[in-house]
Design an enzyme around this catalytic site. Structure first.
Site, PDB file in Angstrom:
ATOM      1  N   GLY A   1       0.837  -1.196   0.000  1.00  0.00           N
ATOM      2  CA  GLY A   1       0.000   0.000   0.000  1.00  0.00           C
ATOM      3  C   GLY A   1       0.873   1.247   0.000  1.00  0.00           C
ATOM      4  O   GLY A   1       0.553   2.247  -0.653  1.00  0.00           O
TER       5      GLY A   1
ATOM      6  N   ASN B   1      -5.578   5.117  10.320  1.00  0.00           N
ATOM      7  CA  ASN B   1      -5.034   3.873  10.864  1.00  0.00           C
ATOM      8  C   ASN B   1      -4.819   3.907  12.375  1.00  0.00           C
ATOM      9  O   ASN B   1      -4.685   2.871  13.005  1.00  0.00           O
ATOM     10  CB  ASN B   1      -3.702   3.526  10.179  1.00  0.00           C
ATOM     11  CG  ASN B   1      -2.684   4.638  10.307  1.00  0.00           C
ATOM     12  OD1 ASN B   1      -2.989   5.806  10.086  1.00  0.00           O
ATOM     13  ND2 ASN B   1      -1.465   4.288  10.661  1.00  0.00           N
TER      14      ASN B   1
ATOM     15  N   SER C   1      -3.951  -2.401   0.460  1.00  0.00           N
ATOM     16  CA  SER C   1      -2.892  -3.325   0.867  1.00  0.00           C
ATOM     17  C   SER C   1      -3.494  -4.675   1.251  1.00  0.00           C
ATOM     18  O   SER C   1      -4.387  -4.738   2.107  1.00  0.00           O
ATOM     19  CB  SER C   1      -2.134  -2.742   2.061  1.00  0.00           C
ATOM     20  OG  SER C   1      -1.180  -3.670   2.513  1.00  0.00           O
ATOM     21  N   ALA C   2      -3.003  -5.732   0.627  1.00  0.00           N
ATOM     22  CA  ALA C   2      -3.615  -7.060   0.812  1.00  0.00           C
ATOM     23  C   ALA C   2      -3.515  -7.580   2.245  1.00  0.00           C
ATOM     24  O   ALA C   2      -4.428  -8.241   2.739  1.00  0.00           O
ATOM     25  CB  ALA C   2      -2.965  -8.060  -0.143  1.00  0.00           C
TER      26      ALA C   2
ATOM     27  N   THR D   1       8.472  -8.256 -12.771  1.00  0.00           N
ATOM     28  CA  THR D   1       7.646  -9.442 -12.988  1.00  0.00           C
ATOM     29  C   THR D   1       6.536  -9.514 -11.946  1.00  0.00           C
ATOM     30  O   THR D   1       6.779  -9.328 -10.748  1.00  0.00           O
ATOM     31  CB  THR D   1       8.524 -10.710 -12.917  1.00  0.00           C
ATOM     32  OG1 THR D   1       9.526 -10.594 -13.924  1.00  0.00           O
ATOM     33  CG2 THR D   1       7.712 -11.976 -13.125  1.00  0.00           C
TER      34      THR D   1
ATOM     35  N   CYS E   1      10.151   5.473  15.765  1.00  0.00           N
ATOM     36  CA  CYS E   1      11.489   5.956  16.118  1.00  0.00           C
ATOM     37  C   CYS E   1      11.802   7.202  15.311  1.00  0.00           C
ATOM     38  O   CYS E   1      11.557   7.254  14.123  1.00  0.00           O
ATOM     39  CB  CYS E   1      12.519   4.892  15.789  1.00  0.00           C
ATOM     40  SG  CYS E   1      12.955   3.932  17.213  1.00  0.00           S
TER      41      CYS E   1
END
Lengths: 378, 94
Positions: free
Chosen positions: A69, A148, A196-197, A234, A325
């Site tokens: 993502g 999030n 995002s999977a 690929t 951080c």
């Protein structure tokens, strides 16, 4: 072990895992190769992509697969900037690092970036946004759709009314949205979106980028014709097939799963109320529909979140500290700062993120453990 | 944390306060980081996690021996990560 960090990552579903393993075995060819194995892989890739597109309410001509993502968001933000460097990019003060650090990079390259403030629940200040869009020549507005850390879901209708008026492109980071709602990709005002999977029980290492018009951004990765020449390399067929399976499973029974999550969240908060612990819910009211119900960010008064999370971990409860951080220090969450969480709660804020699989028994254990640790240890 | 620790050596107070702020040996932090994360150069978040692991070991030692005071020289093997002289007294205070 009670895992309450689903917003960080979700375990791959067994069906998606099986699909991944089978694809590795059954499709050894490179989808770009013109021979039997390559052609079989290409066909599988194409049919899978069409299915993913259908599930997201768009077409395969409007999607590319990425490595994450974050890569999808980087591609759009940097790609739109590269397309027109003289224009301004606008974002908010509560973005995921993929966006926050991408716009910082653009700033470091001499680009113009403006930040829009949010209110105390994390909603975009629409007046401030309108002013920004009217007073700058803005190419892109990039926003996190479902936050999030605190779960705030932005109001697309109101935001897109402003972007339409000013002819501004709109990118939405929908990484946290997909597991919990039908994403409105058919909305005419959304130009780009990132997914995002591994946030919806798919494999790590696969993202999805939606675009309405592929001529409006430049590629981040060059070196091949894959993905409409927008993302060379690929194709990761096994991951893509597993992503399709996970997405289909996620969308099936979505409303029932969400009701379960909301019931668990309500149970968690009412149980916390009964303890007498001094806490605040960071973000929108839990009863609001403009929030994710799986993300509950709680600030405990005068507590150090790192120690609380450590103690919870010792008792088999995994939660997120939401820290990052920063050179030689541990930074307080920029999201909590942006919504102005007071000093006595901000340092004790933890994110609990649920799935539909927890039970009220799990919640009882978590609440009792929290009460014991805060009363006795901290 | 509710607990405080006081470290004294030759009647001189070397440290008093939250055990998470104890002076830990850099070598011990690095060793623990390699053990936990296979990382010889831990970030601040990992360093603070390691500090919590050390404090947990210290607290477990007090609990196991049912004492509120111990001499570091008696627990050199388990508490070697604290960066103070060998015969330092460690007192636990709530």
């Amino acid at each position: 072990m009670i895992y309450l960090d689903y917003a960080a990552t979700t375990p791959i579903s067994s069906e998606a895992k099986t699909a991944l393993m089978n694809t590795l075995d059954e499709y050894p060819g490179n989808p770009s190769s013109i021979h039997t194995l390559g052609i079989a892989a290409k066909k599988k890739y194409n049919s899978t992509k069409k299915s993913v597109a259908r599930l997201l309410g768009t077409t395969h001509k409007n999607l590319i697969f990425t490595g994450s993502g974050s890569e999808a968001s980087n591609t759009i933000i940097k790609g739109v900037y590269a397309h027109n460097k003289s224009k301004t990019i606008v974002t908010s003060t509560i973005e995921h690092a993929a966006t926050a650090e991408s716009v910082e990079y653009i700033r470091s390259q001499g680009g113009s970036v403006k930040l829009c403030a949010v209110d105390s629940e994390g909603f975009i200040d629409l007046k401030a946004l309108e002013t920004l869009l009217n007073t700058h020549d803005v190419s892109l507005l990039t926003l996190i759709h479902s936050n999030n850390e605190i779960g705030t879901v932005q109001e697309i209708e109101k935001i897109s009314a402003l972007t339409k008026k000013t002819n501004t492109l709109l990118h939405l980071d929908m990484v946290q949205s997909v597991p919990h709602m039908k994403v409105p990709l058919d909305h005419s005002a959304i130009d780009f979106a990132s997914f995002s999977a591994h946030k919806f029980y798919g494999p790590r290492g696969t993202g999805i980028l939606y675009f309405k018009n592929k001529t409006l951004f430049q590629s981040l990765i060059h070196g091949g014709h894959q993905e409409f020449k927008k993302r060379a390399g690929t194709e990761n067929l096994a991951n893509i097939v597993a992503t399709e399976v996970a997405l289909r499973e996620t969308i099936e029974g979505l409303e029932t799963k969400e009701r379960t999550i909301q019931d668990l969240g309500n149970y968690f908060l009412s149980s916390l109320n009964e303890t007498g612990l001094d806490y605040r819910l960071n973000g929108p009211s839990y009863h609001s529909n403009a929030r994710l119900h799986n993300i509950i960010n709680i600030g405990f008064k005068d507590i150090q979140r790192g120690q609380l999370a450590f103690e919870l971990d010792q008792t088999g409860i995994c939660v997120s500290q939401g820290s990052a951080c920063h050179e030689d220090s541990i930074k307080v969450s920029h999201v909590l700062k942006a919504i102005v969480v007071s000093e006595d709660f901000i340092h004790g804020s933890l994110r609990f993120s649920f799935s539909h699989n927890e039970s009220t028994k799990d919640i009882d254990y978590v609440v009792k453990t929290l009460e014991r640790i805060i009363d006795c240890e901290l | 944390m509710k607990q405080k620790v006081i470290l004294t050596h030759d009647n001189e107070v070397l440290f008093e306060g939250n055990p998470l702020n104890l002076p830990f040996k850099e070598a011990s932090i690095k060793e623990k980081s390699i053990e936990l994360f296979d990382d010889e150069d831990p970030c601040m978040i990992h360093q603070s996690h390691i500090a919590r692991e050390f404090v947990q070991t210290l607290m477990a030692t007090f609990k196991e021996h049912e004492v509120n005071e111990l001499n570091l020289s008696d627990f050199k093997d388990t508490l070697d990560f604290i960066n103070v002289p060998n015969d330092t007294l460690i007192k636990l205070k709530r």
